[in-house]
Scaffold this motif. Structure first.
Motif: not given
Length: 136
Positions: A24-27, A100-102, A121-123, A106-110
């Motif tokens: 989602a961050d960097a396909p 905003e979903l992407r 689940d949102q993705l 990105r924020r939640q990857r860590k």
């Protein structure tokens, strides 16, 4: 909006959550990374596991397939695949998501496992909504 089938979304769920967030961050980067890892494995999905299927990574994408393609020579439309998903399809699906979903991915990857699961689940829910919208 680019839609994936429910079977393709099930196949994506076979990936580790951090991989889905990476996609989602960097396909472009993560499709290449996942492809180069050449991962295979027993499916997490109990129905597919009971059917004796195997998740396989190919140069062209991912597939849930019958065991036996040890050289990874099957093509996307091979009848042994229950479902297949190309890197291009994954990239188009991700790029069709709201920015905003992407950004949240990105924020939640860590983040911790619970936060990561919620974003994954949102993705995937976005894919379900896209599929339902494509029917009308």
């Amino acid at each position: 909006m680019t839609a994936l089938s429910s079977a393709q979304l099930r196949l994506l769920r076979e990936l580790d959550p951090w991989m889905i967030l990476g996609l989602a961050d960097a396909p472009e980067y993560w499709c290449k990374n996942i492809r180069d890892m050449q991962g295979v494995g027993t499916t997490l999905d109990q129905e597919w596991r009971a059917a004796g299927l195997w998740r396989t990574t190919y140069p062209w994408g991912l597939a849930m397939t019958a065991v036996g393609d040890y050289m990874r020579e099957r093509k996307r439309d091979d009848p042994a695949h229950v479902v297949a998903l190309t890197w291009a399809e994954i990239t188009r699906w991700i790029e069709s998501m709201p920015p905003e979903l992407r950004a949240e991915a990105r924020r939640q990857r860590k983040a911790g496992a619970v936060s990561v699961s919620l974003v994954v689940d949102q993705l995937l829910a976005h894919g379900i909504a896209a599929e339902q919208g494509a029917l009308w």
